[in-house]
Design a protein around this motif. Sequence first.
Motif, PDB file in Angstrom:
ATOM      1  N   TYR A   1       0.845  -1.194   0.000  1.00 25.18           N
ATOM      2  CA  TYR A   1       0.000   0.000   0.000  1.00 25.18           C
ATOM      3  C   TYR A   1       0.881   1.245   0.000  1.00 25.18           C
ATOM      4  O   TYR A   1       0.886   2.035   0.949  1.00 25.18           O
ATOM      5  CB  TYR A   1      -0.941  -0.014   1.207  1.00 25.18           C
TER       6      TYR A   1
ATOM      7  N   TYR B   1      -2.329   9.652   4.659  1.00 27.80           N
ATOM      8  CA  TYR B   1      -1.974   8.490   5.482  1.00 27.80           C
ATOM      9  C   TYR B   1      -2.952   7.333   5.292  1.00 27.80           C
ATOM     10  O   TYR B   1      -4.035   7.477   4.721  1.00 27.80           O
ATOM     11  CB  TYR B   1      -1.915   8.887   6.959  1.00 27.80           C
ATOM     12  N   ARG B   2      -2.578   6.212   5.836  1.00 27.34           N
ATOM     13  CA  ARG B   2      -3.417   5.019   5.995  1.00 27.34           C
ATOM     14  C   ARG B   2      -3.114   4.488   7.386  1.00 27.34           C
ATOM     15  O   ARG B   2      -1.948   4.286   7.728  1.00 27.34           O
ATOM     16  CB  ARG B   2      -3.099   3.988   4.914  1.00 27.34           C
ATOM     17  N   ASN B   3      -4.133   4.230   8.174  1.00 27.57           N
ATOM     18  CA  ASN B   3      -3.917   3.890   9.580  1.00 27.57           C
ATOM     19  C   ASN B   3      -4.695   2.632   9.971  1.00 27.57           C
ATOM     20  O   ASN B   3      -5.798   2.719  10.509  1.00 27.57           O
ATOM     21  CB  ASN B   3      -4.341   5.062  10.474  1.00 27.57           C
TER      22      ASN B   3
ATOM     23  N   SER C   1      -8.144   3.421  10.074  1.00 29.11           N
ATOM     24  CA  SER C   1      -8.801   3.252   8.780  1.00 29.11           C
ATOM     25  C   SER C   1      -7.843   2.534   7.849  1.00 29.11           C
ATOM     26  O   SER C   1      -6.675   2.892   7.750  1.00 29.11           O
ATOM     27  CB  SER C   1      -9.192   4.608   8.187  1.00 29.11           C
ATOM     28  N   ARG C   2      -8.353   1.544   7.158  1.00 29.58           N
ATOM     29  CA  ARG C   2      -7.509   0.798   6.219  1.00 29.58           C
ATOM     30  C   ARG C   2      -7.464   1.443   4.834  1.00 29.58           C
ATOM     31  O   ARG C   2      -6.786   0.953   3.945  1.00 29.58           O
ATOM     32  CB  ARG C   2      -8.003  -0.648   6.109  1.00 29.58           C
ATOM     33  N   ASN C   3      -8.176   2.523   4.667  1.00 28.51           N
ATOM     34  CA  ASN C   3      -8.213   3.208   3.384  1.00 28.51           C
ATOM     35  C   ASN C   3      -7.300   4.427   3.385  1.00 28.51           C
ATOM     36  O   ASN C   3      -6.971   4.981   4.440  1.00 28.51           O
ATOM     37  CB  ASN C   3      -9.643   3.647   3.069  1.00 28.51           C
ATOM     38  N   PHE C   4      -6.923   4.857   2.186  1.00 26.02           N
ATOM     39  CA  PHE C   4      -6.177   6.106   2.038  1.00 26.02           C
ATOM     40  C   PHE C   4      -7.035   7.250   2.551  1.00 26.02           C
ATOM     41  O   PHE C   4      -8.221   7.369   2.218  1.00 26.02           O
ATOM     42  CB  PHE C   4      -5.826   6.325   0.571  1.00 26.02           C
ATOM     43  N   THR C   5      -6.436   8.112   3.371  1.00 25.51           N
ATOM     44  CA  THR C   5      -7.184   9.189   4.021  1.00 25.51           C
ATOM     45  C   THR C   5      -6.413  10.498   3.925  1.00 25.51           C
ATOM     46  O   THR C   5      -5.178  10.515   3.993  1.00 25.51           O
ATOM     47  CB  THR C   5      -7.448   8.857   5.498  1.00 25.51           C
TER      48      THR C   5
ATOM     49  N   TYR D   1       2.109   8.987   4.080  1.00 24.63           N
ATOM     50  CA  TYR D   1       2.487   9.121   2.681  1.00 24.63           C
ATOM     51  C   TYR D   1       3.091  10.482   2.349  1.00 24.63           C
ATOM     52  O   TYR D   1       3.656  10.667   1.266  1.00 24.63           O
ATOM     53  CB  TYR D   1       1.269   8.887   1.795  1.00 24.63           C
TER      54      TYR D   1
ATOM     55  N   HIS E   1      -5.825   0.853  -4.213  1.00 22.26           N
ATOM     56  CA  HIS E   1      -5.269   1.888  -3.345  1.00 22.26           C
ATOM     57  C   HIS E   1      -4.756   3.068  -4.183  1.00 22.26           C
ATOM     58  O   HIS E   1      -4.986   4.235  -3.841  1.00 22.26           O
ATOM     59  CB  HIS E   1      -4.130   1.276  -2.523  1.00 22.26           C
TER      60      HIS E   1
ATOM     61  N   GLN F   1      -6.204   7.109  -4.361  1.00 22.76           N
ATOM     62  CA  GLN F   1      -5.335   8.280  -4.210  1.00 22.76           C
ATOM     63  C   GLN F   1      -5.492   9.231  -5.390  1.00 22.76           C
ATOM     64  O   GLN F   1      -5.602  10.453  -5.210  1.00 22.76           O
ATOM     65  CB  GLN F   1      -3.870   7.833  -4.091  1.00 22.76           C
TER      66      GLN F   1
END
Length: 497
Positions: free
Chosen positions: A223, A262-264, A288-292, A318, A350, A354
Amino acid sequence: MLEKNHQITPWRVVAFVVYVSVFLGIYAGTNYYLTNQKILNKEGVLYFADSTYSLKIPNWLKNNREEKKEKQTDIRKIRQQFGKNAQNNTSSQEKANTTSLKSNTTDSLPSEKEADSIALQIRIQYPDESKQALANFFQTLQTLESNQSNELFRVFHYGDSQLEGDRMTSILRSQFQERFGGCGAGINGMNNNTNAKLSVKQENDSRWKTFSVFGNIIAPHNYFGALANFYQFADTAGYVIYKKSDRTHYKNQKIENIKILYRNPNAPVQLKIFEKENLIAQKELLPSRNFTIEQIETPNNFEEMKISFNSRKSPDIYGVALDCQKGITFDNIPIRGSAGLEFHKIESNHLQKQARDLKIRFVILQFGVNVGLNSSDYNFYENQFYKEIMYLKKAMPQASFLVIGTSDRSYKKENGYASYPGIIKLRDAQKRAAFRAGCAFWDLYEAMGGRNSMPTWVKEGLAGKDYTHFKIEGANLVGNMLYQALIKEYEAFKLVN
């Protein structure tokens, strides 16, 4: 009367012609070989291996062996046509600290004919007559120029070490922001060792770990982020400090908001933002497992911004975008050592998210420095590069793509420096890959002046002694040439759209 033995007969005429033809063939082949091996010089002197003896070749045997003089573009004319604008887009401090692009020559500006020749030399090339490869990007510029959009759009400028230090990207960013709006220094990394840039000063915790699509460090997952990598802090905390740079354009010095990318997937993260010593924002980044994207508004008088993270386990960071509310910005993304063949390592969904969330409308791919130049066949590279472009295009359907061909590179010979033999074949392979993928192409090799142009760039202080990388002044010149080429195509696009 000729005696019988000396009579001219048909077979003797044929034999004479054969003998002469064989002699001339041997001479031509030998002459070509010796010339290309630099054993036979222009004056027709044949030097033996130990350079002790020489043999003078008669003039009548060297009438056609004068070396062809290649027409070289006068770099001074390029500097005069494109250097002034590049210089005008720097800060007053940078103007005081760097050599003026105009000071090295007193020659007149290029004539109209010379200017047209240079314009042809730096033109954007298209895969077909429709010239729609850059249409999405140009439509975005139209909406900005006509004030029909309040959004911020991004340009990703991927490349190798030729881009490090924000070279080329910074001049493109400032030029486009000057005309179409926007400000800030784009997305910046957490580790100063690989992301030191002209546009912003940076300090950071030295314990940041960097995982990249290129390199020997194995990442725990795929990711990867916008900079083709991700960062994790050591232990339970990390920080980064960005400071205004006095070496950049005034547009890059202004910031209206910052975005934490980020991704957290792990645990809540405590985020604090400081303007110098003053705490201006404090937030909790939930798992969160998604790009944020976490956006924080900032004071207009940007001087110094500290961003700190604290958590029992690091998220994937990121980068931090230093942005305006609307307009356009260019993100400088150098991947040292890369040949542009690693994008498929980024998880596709992913990458798509983005591209969508960051509103990417233009992608520039500039590679070639790390591709070997001793090969006679670049079909493998062409095919692999084509696949990488198509992978990116699938993930970024709203973006236009431009491939920049390799720059000239030189190696040392006995009597000076010369372009690598494989440079044109590599350039052609990149062009074929771009056209197959429906992308526009810009020929940097020809824009520099073509074969054996790099030694001139080095001599003029525009490139380094490695005869590969541009210096800041040379990168600014190239960036401004590309800007002018893009704007010329944009103006032509507006006439019919």
